[in-house]
Design a protein around this motif. Structure first.
Motif, PDB file in Angstrom:
ATOM      1  N   THR A 110      36.367  18.340   9.354  1.00 22.39           N
ATOM      2  CA  THR A 110      35.535  17.156   9.601  1.00 22.39           C
ATOM      3  C   THR A 110      35.295  16.428   8.277  1.00 22.39           C
ATOM      4  OG1 THR A 110      33.543  18.453   9.307  1.00 22.39           O
ATOM      5  CG2 THR A 110      34.293  18.166  11.575  1.00 22.39           C
ATOM      6  N   THR A 111      35.019  15.155   8.396  1.00 23.90           N
ATOM      7  CA  THR A 111      34.676  14.342   7.218  1.00 23.90           C
ATOM      8  C   THR A 111      33.227  13.946   7.392  1.00 23.90           C
ATOM      9  OG1 THR A 111      36.920  13.598   7.012  1.00 23.90           O
ATOM     10  CG2 THR A 111      35.250  12.203   5.985  1.00 23.90           C
ATOM     11  N   ASN A 112      32.387  14.276   6.417  1.00 26.66           N
ATOM     12  CA  ASN A 112      30.938  14.203   6.636  1.00 26.66           C
ATOM     13  C   ASN A 112      30.237  13.151   5.786  1.00 26.66           C
ATOM     14  OD1 ASN A 112      31.685  17.549   6.457  1.00 26.66           O
ATOM     15  ND2 ASN A 112      30.973  16.729   8.393  1.00 26.66           N
ATOM     16  N   CYS A 145      23.982  11.331  17.225  1.00 29.09           N
ATOM     17  CA  CYS A 145      24.973  12.305  17.709  1.00 29.09           C
ATOM     18  C   CYS A 145      26.049  12.693  16.690  1.00 29.09           C
ATOM     19  CB  CYS A 145      25.599  11.786  18.994  1.00 29.09           C
ATOM     20  SG  CYS A 145      26.724  10.430  18.703  1.00 29.09           S
ATOM     21  N   ALA A 146      26.013  12.114  15.502  1.00 30.59           N
ATOM     22  CA  ALA A 146      26.919  12.566  14.428  1.00 30.59           C
ATOM     23  C   ALA A 146      26.076  12.595  13.159  1.00 30.59           C
ATOM     24  CB  ALA A 146      28.108  11.632  14.282  1.00 30.59           C
ATOM     25  N   ALA A 147      25.144  13.536  13.149  1.00 25.65           N
ATOM     26  CA  ALA A 147      24.056  13.537  12.162  1.00 25.65           C
ATOM     27  C   ALA A 147      24.510  13.966  10.775  1.00 25.65           C
ATOM     28  CB  ALA A 147      22.935  14.450  12.643  1.00 25.65           C
ATOM     29  N   SER A 148      25.668  14.626  10.704  1.00 21.43           N
ATOM     30  CA  SER A 148      26.178  15.119   9.418  1.00 21.43           C
ATOM     31  C   SER A 148      25.081  15.901   8.664  1.00 21.43           C
ATOM     32  CB  SER A 148      26.755  13.963   8.599  1.00 21.43           C
ATOM     33  OG  SER A 148      27.400  14.470   7.454  1.00 21.43           O
ATOM     34  N   ASP A 178      25.608  17.447  15.718  1.00 23.87           N
ATOM     35  CA  ASP A 178      26.905  17.269  15.067  1.00 23.87           C
ATOM     36  C   ASP A 178      27.779  18.426  15.546  1.00 23.87           C
ATOM     37  OD1 ASP A 178      27.845  15.520  12.361  1.00 23.87           O
ATOM     38  OD2 ASP A 178      29.029  17.326  12.750  1.00 23.87           O
ATOM     39  N   LEU A 179      29.058  18.218  15.438  1.00 23.90           N
ATOM     40  CA  LEU A 179      30.013  19.268  15.776  1.00 23.90           C
ATOM     41  C   LEU A 179      30.048  20.350  14.697  1.00 23.90           C
ATOM     42  CD1 LEU A 179      32.858  20.176  17.067  1.00 23.90           C
ATOM     43  CD2 LEU A 179      33.844  18.501  15.516  1.00 23.90           C
ATOM     44  N   ASP A 180      29.863  19.929  13.465  1.00 24.95           N
ATOM     45  CA  ASP A 180      30.050  20.799  12.301  1.00 24.95           C
ATOM     46  C   ASP A 180      28.758  21.583  12.030  1.00 24.95           C
ATOM     47  OD1 ASP A 180      30.133  21.735   9.637  1.00 24.95           O
ATOM     48  OD2 ASP A 180      31.438  20.110   8.993  1.00 24.95           O
ATOM     49  N   SER A 186      22.493  22.253   7.070  1.00 19.33           N
ATOM     50  CA  SER A 186      21.936  21.613   5.891  1.00 19.33           C
ATOM     51  C   SER A 186      20.984  20.477   6.307  1.00 19.33           C
ATOM     52  CB  SER A 186      23.107  21.194   5.004  1.00 19.33           C
ATOM     53  OG  SER A 186      22.904  20.006   4.395  1.00 19.33           O
ATOM     54  N   ALA A 187      21.325  19.752   7.373  1.00 21.15           N
ATOM     55  CA  ALA A 187      20.426  18.701   7.879  1.00 21.15           C
ATOM     56  C   ALA A 187      19.083  19.307   8.293  1.00 21.15           C
ATOM     57  CB  ALA A 187      21.072  17.996   9.074  1.00 21.15           C
ATOM     58  N   GLU A 188      19.158  20.446   8.935  1.00 15.73           N
ATOM     59  CA  GLU A 188      17.933  21.060   9.449  1.00 15.73           C
ATOM     60  C   GLU A 188      16.986  21.451   8.301  1.00 15.73           C
ATOM     61  OE1 GLU A 188      18.710  23.909  12.489  1.00 15.73           O
ATOM     62  OE2 GLU A 188      16.604  23.921  13.115  1.00 15.73           O
ATOM     63  N   LYS A 189      17.568  21.806   7.165  1.00 10.19           N
ATOM     64  CA  LYS A 189      16.720  22.173   6.014  1.00 10.19           C
ATOM     65  C   LYS A 189      15.960  20.954   5.493  1.00 10.19           C
ATOM     66  CE  LYS A 189      19.357  26.045   4.162  1.00 10.19           C
ATOM     67  NZ  LYS A 189      20.801  26.007   3.929  1.00 10.19           N
ATOM     68  N   GLY A 190      16.590  19.790   5.497  1.00 11.51           N
ATOM     69  CA  GLY A 190      15.922  18.572   5.032  1.00 11.51           C
ATOM     70  C   GLY A 190      15.590  18.594   3.548  1.00 11.51           C
TER      71      GLY A 190
END
Ligand SMILES: C[S@@+](CC[C@H](N)C(=O)[O-])C[C@H]1O[C@@H](n2cnc3c(N)ncnc32)[C@H](O)[C@@H]1O
Length: 313
Positions: A110-112, A145-148, A178-180, A186-190
């Motif tokens: 994936t490209t993020n 839906c593609a939160a990266s 996100d799919l990845d 990492s997003a969830e950590k913020g």
């Protein structure tokens, strides 16, 4: 679940074919685009296999020029799995139903790329729309839906927090998916280093993030007011069941459709439409357009879309 592809990746252009032939010839000679000897054998047929697998699994249409990218990203997996060459790795992937390896294979491809307040013109439009919705509803639902790595959903959350000051009683939920799984974790950590948050205007950064201390000294951490409205789930847009409850007021689907071909985009748009409120908005990326789906969505300009049955204004 691996959906069956119904449409093959788009045929390559002449330029892409020439680049692929050049790279294939380099690969069979054991070299990459440069004169550096490659660690693993990577034939044109292996690259084609990767293209087909990632298309079937994630809808991602890899251009034939991406051989070097695929090699460098997957070489790490071969090393980790002690594989001799790409053919052996791909045989393992296809035959073993090794769910963990499938996840790592997909994550590798994936490209993020993302950033805070990317395509900034969307955020005042979002605020305006949400304030209008709030006149009639206490609960607002948004899906990113593609939160990266999270910069986009936290930008949405900051916009929401500024639109509805504490005590307004407005309830807002932001589903971030996100799919990845790596980027989603990492997003969830913020938690972001200064280079990442430097695009957030000064006042907003101080209001919505706090400065880390100790081991996190150079990091910025999203405040609980933002995180409270956000939930995180792995969702592959290609899978037949999305754990998403409508009706949604807003869908952010930016800079992910570009990786899909038009028939795949259309199928996803056809599934977005019934999830949206009648007045709901769909935000797309700067180089995406849904002119091939005018029966589903019509453009309001600035890569914002509304359901087709509604006339603008
Ligand atoms: C270039 S980033 C865009 C991030 C953000 N939306 C933005 O515009 O800044 C594309 C994201 O789409 C995700 N993606 C790719 N294929 C996907 C799929 N089939 N389902 C869900 N997400 C996918 C990737 O993992 C990646 O994080």
């Amino acid at each position: 679940m691996t959906p069956t592809p119904e449409t093959p990746p788009r045929p390559p252009t002449l330029t892409e074919r020439l680049a692929a032939i050049r790279q294939a010839s380099n690969a069979t000679q054991g070299t990459g685009g440069s004169s550096v000897q490659r660690e693993f054998e990577f034939r044109a047929a292996d690259f084609e296999r990767v293209r087909k697998l990632i298309y079937a699994h994630a809808g991602i249409s890899l251009s034939p020029t991406k051989q070097d990218m695929v090699y460098s990203r997957l070489a790490r997996r071969l090393r980790a799995k002690n594989m001799k060459n790409f053919a052996q790795y791909l045989d393992h992937l296809e035959a073993s139903h090794d769910a963990g390896e499938w996840e790592l294979f997909v994550n590798s491809l994936t490209t993020n790329l993302t950033s805070f307040f990317r395509e900034p013109h969307h955020f005042p439009l979002l605020a305006e729309h949400l304030k209008k919705v709030a006149l009639t509803r206490k609960q607002i639902n948004i899906w990113c839906c593609a939160a990266s790595t999270g910069e986009e959903p936290y930008s949405i959350a900051m916009t929401v927090a500024d639109a509805f000051p504490r005590g307004s009683g407005q309830q807002v939920s932001i589903l971030c998916s996100d799919l990845d799984t790596d980027v989603l974790a990492s997003a969830e950590k913020g938690v972001y280093p200064f280079e990442r948050v430097s695009r957030i205007p000064g006042g907003e950064l101080q209001r919505h993030f706090s400065r880390g201390t100790g081991a996190q000294e150079n990091m910025w951490i999203a405040r609980p007011e933002l995180r409270r409205m956000m939930s995180f789930k792995r969702i592959n847009l290609l899978e037949p069941n999305w754990p998403v409850r409508g009706p949604l007021d807003v869908i952010f689907c930016r800079n992910v459709m570009i990786y899909f071909d038009k028939p795949t985009q259309y199928k996803i748009l056809a599934r977005f439409a019934p999830l949206l409120q009648k007045e709901g908005l769909l935000f797309a990326g700067h180089s995406e357009n849904f002119l091939h789906a005018v029966d589903l969505f019509h453009s309001l300009g600035k890569t914002v879309y509304a359901l087709a049955h509604k006339t603008p204004g």
